[in-house]
Design a protein around this motif. Structure first.
Motif, short mmCIF file in Angstrom:
data_model
loop_
_atom_site.label_atom_id
_atom_site.label_comp_id
_atom_site.label_asym_id
_atom_site.label_seq_id
_atom_site.Cartn_x
_atom_site.Cartn_y
_atom_site.Cartn_z
N PHE A 39 -52.14 84.75 47.85
CA PHE A 39 -51.34 85.89 48.30
C PHE A 39 -49.94 85.88 47.65
O PHE A 39 -49.54 86.85 47.01
N ALA A 40 -49.21 84.79 47.81
CA ALA A 40 -47.85 84.71 47.24
C ALA A 40 -47.87 84.75 45.72
O ALA A 40 -47.07 85.48 45.12
N PRO A 41 -48.74 83.99 45.04
CA PRO A 41 -48.76 84.10 43.58
C PRO A 41 -49.10 85.50 43.08
O PRO A 41 -48.52 85.96 42.09
N LEU A 42 -50.00 86.20 43.75
CA LEU A 42 -50.31 87.58 43.36
C LEU A 42 -49.09 88.47 43.49
O LEU A 42 -48.75 89.24 42.59
N GLY A 77 -53.43 91.41 54.82
CA GLY A 77 -52.45 90.32 54.84
C GLY A 77 -52.99 89.07 54.17
O GLY A 77 -53.96 89.10 53.42
N ASP A 78 -52.36 87.95 54.48
CA ASP A 78 -52.73 86.67 53.88
C ASP A 78 -53.79 85.99 54.72
O ASP A 78 -53.53 85.03 55.45
N THR A 79 -55.01 86.46 54.60
CA THR A 79 -56.11 85.93 55.40
C THR A 79 -56.45 84.49 55.03
O THR A 79 -56.93 83.73 55.88
N ALA A 80 -56.21 84.10 53.80
CA ALA A 80 -56.52 82.71 53.39
C ALA A 80 -55.63 81.71 54.12
O ALA A 80 -56.12 80.68 54.60
N THR A 81 -54.34 82.01 54.22
CA THR A 81 -53.44 81.11 54.96
C THR A 81 -53.80 81.13 56.45
O THR A 81 -53.84 80.07 57.10
N ASP A 82 -54.09 82.31 56.98
CA ASP A 82 -54.47 82.40 58.40
C ASP A 82 -55.70 81.54 58.69
O ASP A 82 -55.74 80.81 59.69
N ARG A 83 -56.70 81.63 57.80
CA ARG A 83 -57.92 80.83 58.00
C ARG A 83 -57.64 79.33 57.89
O ARG A 83 -58.19 78.53 58.65
#
Length: 183
Positions: A39-42, A77-83
């Protein structure tokens, strides 16, 4: 993104991830301090490209008086961090400290704003309707309200489980000078 328009705004610069020559499977360049998620790098890569096209090298016009609003817009949103956080908590493990600040979607925009010397409001949106139109309408309101002179909009979505890769589009928008001349 098609049909982008809000009367009174013009696109000053635009960039995307991926663009020609990018490897969507490999993803955008890593970003120090941001782990697990793209998310942040994108967001940072699309914003960086857009700002370079408008201003060259950072910072953007040193000593400038312009206020640039920054909008981060993502339906999911940033689903990867949430997971990753949920998985660690569910397993009774400690959560990586970097994930605490990374879990705030606008954390990456602080990095971009500092690097480019941008000052102005920061807004995060997760609209139910068309993200592009919501972002443009919000940017237009910020400019009309004299909260900013221009706006950097970063629209992004992470890769999905059906195989689609993460994408990001950054737009630097400002008042449409042609409509000001006509008014």
């Amino acid at each position: 993104m098609t049909g982008l328009s809000v009367e009174g705004l013009s696109v000053l610069s635009r960039a995307e991830w991926p663009e020609a020559g990018d490897d969507p499977v490999k993803g955008p360049p890593k970003l120090a301090g941001f782990v697990v998620s793209s998310f942040a790098p994108l967001a940072a890569e699309a914003a960086e490209r857009c700002l370079r096209r408008a201003h060259g090298e950072p910072p953007a016009e040193p000593g400038r008086e312009r206020r640039t609003a920054v909008l981060v817009v993502s339906k999911a949103g940033d689903t990867a961090t949430d997971r990753a956080v949920a998985k660690a908590v569910d397993a009774g493990r400690s959560v990586q400290p970097l994930l605490f600040f990374q879990s705030v979607p606008n954390a990456v925009i602080g990095y971009v704003a500092k690097r480019w010397g941008l000052v102005g409001p920061v807004v995060c949106l997760s609209p139910e309707s068309d993200p592009e139109q919501e972002a443009l309408a919000t940017a237009d309101l910020l400019l009309l309200d004299d909260a900013a002179d221009d706006a950097l909009i970063v629209l992004l979505e992470l890769a999905t489980e059906d195989g689609a890769h993460g994408t990001a589009t950054a737009l630097l928008v400002g008042p449409d000078t042609a409509s000001e001349v006509e008014a």
